[in-house]
Enzyme design. Structure first.
Site, mmCIF file in Angstrom:
data_model
loop_
_atom_site.group_PDB
_atom_site.id
_atom_site.type_symbol
_atom_site.label_atom_id
_atom_site.label_comp_id
_atom_site.label_asym_id
_atom_site.label_seq_id
_atom_site.Cartn_x
_atom_site.Cartn_y
_atom_site.Cartn_z
ATOM 1 N N CYS A 148 23.525 45.624 -9.352
ATOM 2 C CA CYS A 148 23.849 44.540 -9.934
ATOM 3 C C CYS A 148 24.935 44.031 -9.568
ATOM 4 C CB CYS A 148 23.756 44.658 -11.759
ATOM 5 S SG CYS A 148 24.219 43.176 -12.278
ATOM 6 N N GLU A 183 0.867 -1.109 -0.094
ATOM 7 C CA GLU A 183 -0.022 -0.161 -0.132
ATOM 8 C C GLU A 183 1.102 1.158 -0.022
ATOM 9 O OE1 GLU A 183 -2.279 -0.421 3.581
ATOM 10 O OE2 GLU A 183 -3.090 -2.115 2.933
ATOM 11 N N LYS A 242 1.968 4.700 1.767
ATOM 12 C CA LYS A 242 2.165 5.301 2.802
ATOM 13 C C LYS A 242 2.011 6.503 2.929
ATOM 14 C CE LYS A 242 4.749 5.100 7.361
ATOM 15 N NZ LYS A 242 4.847 6.484 7.730
ATOM 16 N N LYS A 290 10.538 2.862 2.989
ATOM 17 C CA LYS A 290 10.656 4.408 2.738
ATOM 18 C C LYS A 290 10.954 4.922 1.336
ATOM 19 C CE LYS A 290 9.104 6.021 6.938
ATOM 20 N NZ LYS A 290 9.647 7.384 7.566
ATOM 21 N N CYS A 320 27.363 43.801 -13.227
ATOM 22 C CA CYS A 320 28.048 45.064 -13.659
ATOM 23 C C CYS A 320 27.939 46.332 -12.791
ATOM 24 C CB CYS A 320 27.317 45.291 -15.074
ATOM 25 S SG CYS A 320 25.487 45.927 -14.689
ATOM 26 N N CYS A 371 18.430 44.364 -13.374
ATOM 27 C CA CYS A 371 19.333 45.169 -13.978
ATOM 28 C C CYS A 371 19.071 45.782 -15.237
ATOM 29 C CB CYS A 371 20.655 44.200 -13.769
ATOM 30 S SG CYS A 371 22.036 45.054 -14.807
ATOM 31 N N ASP A 377 0.947 10.238 3.928
ATOM 32 C CA ASP A 377 1.669 11.317 4.767
ATOM 33 C C ASP A 377 0.588 12.248 5.482
ATOM 34 O OD1 ASP A 377 3.769 12.257 6.274
ATOM 35 O OD2 ASP A 377 4.698 13.199 4.653
ATOM 36 N N CYS A 405 25.158 44.124 -19.672
ATOM 37 C CA CYS A 405 25.591 43.558 -18.312
ATOM 38 C C CYS A 405 26.095 42.136 -18.697
ATOM 39 C CB CYS A 405 24.431 43.433 -17.408
ATOM 40 S SG CYS A 405 24.520 42.341 -15.881
ATOM 41 N N TYR A 425 -8.025 7.789 3.986
ATOM 42 C CA TYR A 425 -8.095 6.388 3.266
ATOM 43 C C TYR A 425 -7.868 5.557 4.631
ATOM 44 C CZ TYR A 425 -7.195 7.808 -1.789
ATOM 45 O OH TYR A 425 -7.337 7.772 -2.922
HETATM 46 S S1 IVH Z 1 -0.650 0.213 8.803
HETATM 47 C C1 IVH Z 1 0.833 -1.554 12.364
HETATM 48 N N1 IVH Z 1 -0.901 1.353 6.536
HETATM 49 O O1 IVH Z 1 2.268 5.328 9.129
HETATM 50 C C2 IVH Z 1 0.682 -0.902 11.201
HETATM 51 N N2 IVH Z 1 0.148 2.526 8.080
HETATM 52 O O2 IVH Z 1 4.456 4.652 10.916
HETATM 53 C C3 IVH Z 1 -0.320 0.272 11.363
HETATM 54 N N3 IVH Z 1 0.412 5.132 7.526
HETATM 55 O O3 IVH Z 1 0.780 6.030 12.092
HETATM 56 C C4 IVH Z 1 -0.208 1.007 10.221
HETATM 57 N N4 IVH Z 1 -0.124 4.914 5.425
HETATM 58 O O4 IVH Z 1 -0.924 6.599 10.092
HETATM 59 C C5 IVH Z 1 -0.319 1.568 7.695
HETATM 60 N N5 IVH Z 1 -1.160 2.112 4.274
HETATM 61 C C6 IVH Z 1 -0.701 2.422 5.465
HETATM 62 C C7 IVH Z 1 -0.311 3.726 5.841
HETATM 63 C C8 IVH Z 1 0.155 3.655 7.325
HETATM 64 C C9 IVH Z 1 0.124 5.544 6.370
HETATM 65 C C10 IVH Z 1 0.754 5.687 8.703
HETATM 66 C C11 IVH Z 1 0.159 5.340 9.888
HETATM 67 C C12 IVH Z 1 0.992 4.997 11.152
HETATM 68 C C13 IVH Z 1 2.292 5.390 10.526
HETATM 69 C C14 IVH Z 1 3.064 4.201 10.773
#
Ligand code: IVH
Length: 676
Positions: free
Chosen positions: A417, A115, A117, A316, A420, A435, A119, A440, A225
């Site tokens: 400038c 999935e 992640k 990451k 020049c 300028c 932010d 120049c 989500y």
């Molecule tokens: S699973 C035990 N799935 O990442 C697993 N977390 O460092 C629990 N996060 O605080 C998290 N997208 O808020 C999971 N697709 C995703 C995620 C996700 C973002 C965040 C989540 C958690 C942090 C974990």
């Protein structure tokens, strides 16, 4: 100082730093470090403590995670703690994770779910008898804040579920976030209202969800989500994570459509690799992918280490942000004479490269973001874009830094400038100082660099250094002089050999035949970028014709605004520009667009056709294609604009209308004669 004292001091410092950032993150919702940097501090502390266990104290951040929730919201106990995730930063670390868990599950085979992640900010939502009853922040994982009222305002959180066999009570978990466009809009509103800006979408989302007044939250374009099921009572739940997501989707929850069920770790790697490349195309920020073991039975068997489950890992993306010291603000000159401020940084690694400088767009922008010399700043580097300073880390100010509008030394640098020495001007409607000196040297250098660059005349082998050498030697004064260079002259330059001189001359000669749009762009007319150059070239087909266009004529072209019209006319009026164009013409640089010019003189140019009925010689679509090839237009309906109605067998209402309007009517035979 002894080694031991050194270590002790560093541990102490790290704890202070981490506690501070914990507080910013968990209590104030206003983190100053990116996740990656925070993780690095934590990692360093963990490692030092592992080496010197006697120095571990109960109050070390490694011994507890998070800080106190704010008192203003009700506190909610999470019956099942919200865990965090271990990180992998490269494929090796992902493989190491896989190897570890494989060792714990001898003889088992399983698949993964990958999935994005998100932010944003983690929340837990509780449903009872199909209705949303409460929602909370993650807090320290055990206790969060009751933000039910605010969560209710997020439209993608269902308040009543689709009528299916949902458990009687259960909790789902997900990430609340702001889209990048929502974030931009919010900051624009805040700037207009004189409020401080949010540094990034995550801070903005966190700040929005933790408003004491839910009406404010309701006005923020928040989204969510769902990525997991927490606990459930009174009902059956699926056996895998993937099916759980499908099930939750069927209940009405918003699930990320980019989730994938994958069989092999190589596929996970490919998923990650592909998102490293494409993640900027998403409407929201992500900082990695989350890899999860699919069968839920294995989650129980794997359990967790500390607060990190073994059945999932965050893989990451390379960092795009880092913090470093802003040592100085300097100014250079662009090709249009604009004075561009830039930051001199204490060198810092971001996503695999070392940054020493970063863009600071203009003086107003520096003041608005309150960036000061000596500040610790957040710098950002994303993809192909020029690295930029995002903003200062306010808490790390010593108090000795001067706001830029009081920083005389920096302000001075905008007055003359740097190349020049000419006194700069600042046109009323512009944020840039300029300028005004057409001669120049820095501008000449930038203009020459731009002229030879890839999207412009594309003169291979002539780079920044050669441009500088050509100007310094006096061999080249303006761009047109390039075309008069001889081999003997080139050979007088340092580091120029026979072979490279020949190559340079060949690529200069080849550039004479670039399309008109390239030449227009290469000339560096203020506000004329490559797209505008295309538009102007296709409209005028000749440099001469464009040079004679009036502001009114230019303004009348769709897509050309008054600013551009003005700047084009001013350019062609300038004496030195006229001279350059004369020289370019003399040496034989192409100034007409033959392809486009041809199109102008095509036989059906300016004529509009409507074709109706069945033709004997070929299908209607072919007839229409032929008309377009010959420069004519084709329309579906007869109007006053129609020049000819071409009639085949069985023409009906269109014929009547053409007769009523007096439109010329062509039989198929007449039409064939016309197109021949
Ligand atoms: S699973 C035990 N799935 O990442 C697993 N977390 O460092 C629990 N996060 O605080 C998290 N997208 O808020 C999971 N697709 C995703 C995620 C996700 C973002 C965040 C989540 C958690 C942090 C974990």
């Amino acid at each position: 100082m002894s080694d031991k004292e050194n270590t002790q001091e560093r541990i102490h410092k790290l704890r202070e730093l981490i506690n501070h950032h914990n507080y910013r993150y968990y209590v104030l919702d206003s983190p100053e470090l990116s996740d990656v940097e925070y993780d690095e501090l934590m990692q360093e502390l963990r490692q030092m403590e592992a080496e010197r266990p006697e120095l571990v104290t109960p109050d070390s951040p490694t011994q507890r995670v998070g800080a106190q929730p704010l008192e203003a919201f009700g506190v909610v106990e999470h019956p099942l703690p919200l865990l965090s995730l271990a990180n992998a930063f490269d494929y090796q670390e992902l493989q190491a994770w896989h190897k570890r868990i494989s060792g714990l599950l001898p003889g088992e085979n399983w698949d993964f779910v990958a999935e994005l992640k998100m932010d944003g900010l983690a929340v837990a939502l509780v449903y009872e008898d199909g209705r949303f009853v409460s929602g909370a922040t993650r807090g320290d994982g055990f206790r969060g804040e009751d933000i039910s009222q605010n969560l209710r305002t997020i439209r993608s959180i269902p308040l009543a579920l689709v009528d299916r066999d949902a458990p009687r009570r259960f909790e789902v978990r997900g990430e609340v976030f702001l889209t990048r466009s929502g974030f931009k809009k919010l900051n624009e509103e805040r700037a207009a209202g004189g409020q401080p800006l949010f540094a990034n979408p995550r801070n903005a989302a966190a700040g929005s969800v933790r408003q004491l007044d839910p009406r404010i939250t309701a006005g923020r374009p928040l989204d969510i989500y769902i990525y997991g099921l927490g606990w459930a009572e009174g009902g059956a739940i699926p056996l895998t994570h993937w099916e759980t997501m499908e099930f939750l989707k069927s209940l009405g929850f918003k699930i990320n459509p980019h989730n994938r069920r994958l069989d092999a770790l190589e596929e996970v790697e490919e998923y990650h690799r592909s998102w490293v490349e494409h993640r900027r195309e998403l409407e929201y920020d992500t900082d990695g992918i989350v890899v999860k073991v699919n069968p839920l039975a294995l989650h129980d068997r794997l359990g967790s280490v500390g607060r990190e489950p073994r059945w999932a890992i965050a893989y990451k993306f390379p960092a795009t942000q880092a913090t470093t010291r802003l040592l100085d603000i300097q100014v250079n000159v662009g090709r249009t004479g604009s004075l561009n401020p830039f930051a001199i940084l204490e060198p810092v690694h971001v996503g695999g490269v070392t940054l020493r400088q970063a863009a600071l767009h203009n003086l107003d922008d520096i003041a608005r973001k309150d960036i000061r010399r000596g500040d610790t700043v957040i710098v950002q580097r994303a993809g192909e874009v020029i690295p930029e300073v995002v903003g200062p880390v306010l808490s790390l100010r010593t108090g000795r830094e001067l706001p830029v509008d009081e920083d005389r030394e920096v302000l001075e640098r905008f007055q003359t400038c740097p190349s020049c020495g000419a006194r700069t001007i600042r046109p009323e409607d512009e944020v840039m100082y300029r300028c005004p000196n057409a001669a120049c040297p820095a501008q000449a250098h930038r203009r020459l660099e731009h002229f030879v660059s890839r999207g412009a005349m594309d003169i291979e082998g002539v780079g920044t250094q050669l441009c500088a050498a050509l100007l310094a030697s006096g061999l080249v004064v303006d761009v047109a002089d390039l075309y008069k260079l001889s081999k003997e002259q080139l050979l007088t330059l340092e580091r120029m050999a026979e072979k490279s001189a020949s190559n340079v001359l060949a690529s200069i000669a080849a550039s004479k035949d670039r399309p008109l749009a390239r030449l227009l762009f290469a000339l560096g007319i203020l506000h004329v970028g490559d797209e505008m150059a295309q538009l102007l070239a296709s409209h005028f087909c000749s440099l001469n014709r464009l040079a004679q266009a009036t502001e009114e004529e230019l303004n009348a072209i769709p897509g050309v605004g008054p600013k551009i019209a003005q700047s084009v006319v001013a350019f062609f009026r300038g004496e030195s520009n006229k001279e350059i164009l004369r020289k370019l013409k003399e040496v034989g640089v192409r100034m007409e667009d033959e392809a486009a010019a041809e199109a102008r003189s095509l036989p059906l140019d300016g004529l509009e056709f409507v074709v109706t009925g069945r033709l004997a010689a070929f299908p209607r679509s072919q007839a229409e294609a032929r008309i377009k090839e010959l420069g004519g237009n084709v329309s579906d309906n007869v109007s006053r604009m129609t020049t000819y109605l071409v009639i085949g067998e069985g023409s009906g209402s269109k014929l009547e209308r053409a007769r009523a309007l007096g439109t010329k009517i062509l039989t198929e035979e007449e039409f064939l004669r016309l197109i021949q």
